[in-house]
Motif scaffolding. Structure first.
Motif, short mmCIF file in Angstrom:
data_model
loop_
_atom_site.label_atom_id
_atom_site.label_comp_id
_atom_site.label_asym_id
_atom_site.label_seq_id
_atom_site.Cartn_x
_atom_site.Cartn_y
_atom_site.Cartn_z
N TYR A 212 38.95 23.95 -24.38
CA TYR A 212 38.36 22.96 -24.65
C TYR A 212 38.13 22.68 -26.02
O TYR A 212 38.23 23.50 -27.00
N GLN A 213 38.19 21.41 -26.56
CA GLN A 213 37.81 20.97 -28.16
C GLN A 213 36.68 20.10 -27.73
O GLN A 213 36.68 19.06 -27.11
N ASP B 297 33.90 18.59 -25.82
CA ASP B 297 33.66 18.46 -24.39
C ASP B 297 35.07 18.08 -23.73
O ASP B 297 35.26 17.55 -22.62
N ARG B 298 36.17 18.17 -24.42
CA ARG B 298 37.41 17.61 -24.13
C ARG B 298 38.34 18.73 -23.41
O ARG B 298 38.63 19.93 -24.13
N PHE B 299 38.68 18.93 -21.99
CA PHE B 299 39.51 19.67 -21.59
C PHE B 299 40.85 19.43 -21.71
O PHE B 299 41.17 18.68 -21.38
N ARG C 137 43.46 13.34 -23.72
CA ARG C 137 42.25 13.35 -22.84
C ARG C 137 41.44 12.13 -23.65
O ARG C 137 40.83 11.39 -23.12
N SER D 258 37.94 11.00 -17.61
CA SER D 258 36.99 12.02 -18.43
C SER D 258 35.71 11.68 -17.60
O SER D 258 34.96 12.57 -17.36
N HIS E 138 31.89 19.85 -17.04
CA HIS E 138 33.34 20.34 -17.72
C HIS E 138 34.42 19.64 -16.69
O HIS E 138 34.76 20.03 -15.73
N SER F 264 38.16 18.66 -15.23
CA SER F 264 39.30 19.59 -14.99
C SER F 264 40.35 19.08 -14.78
O SER F 264 41.31 19.54 -14.49
#
Length: 100
Positions: free
Chosen positions: A8-9, A11-13, A80, A87, A97, A99
């Motif tokens: 993750y960065q 809240d970006r998976f 993302r 998202s 989170h 996926s």
């Protein structure tokens, strides 16, 4: 997560680490770079079905170059960002989170 680890960065998976392999999020623009190098998608089994998602294995030469790996990871993170609606939908369905 699929028996592996999610990257993750904030809240970006954007990535999956599974069995010593790194997979990054792709889209129509970034995917050809993986396919042209012979890299395949992340594959998993769910309810006796084999499924793939838009994450592809990172080529070995990219893993060996810190600068190139960072560039590919940034591209995956931007993938993302470029599709925020997905998202939001996944976050509602799957919890905090998304996926993929």
């Amino acid at each position: 997560m699929f028996g592996g680890h999610g990257l993750y960065q904030a809240d970006r998976f954007f990535g999956i680490l599974m069995d010593g392999r790194l997979y990054l999020k792709t889209d129509e623009q970034s995917r050809p770079g993986y396919v042209e190098r012979g890299m395949g998608p992340f594959i998993y089994e769910k309810a006796r079905r084999t499924l793939t998602i838009n994450y592809f294995e990172v080529p070995p030469d990219v893993l060996e170059s810190r600068e190139e790996l960072v560039a590919w990871a940034r591209r995956a993170i931007q993938t993302r960002v470029a599709n925020p609606q997905k998202s939001v939908r996944n976050a509602k369905q799957k919890g905090p989170h998304p996926s993929g």
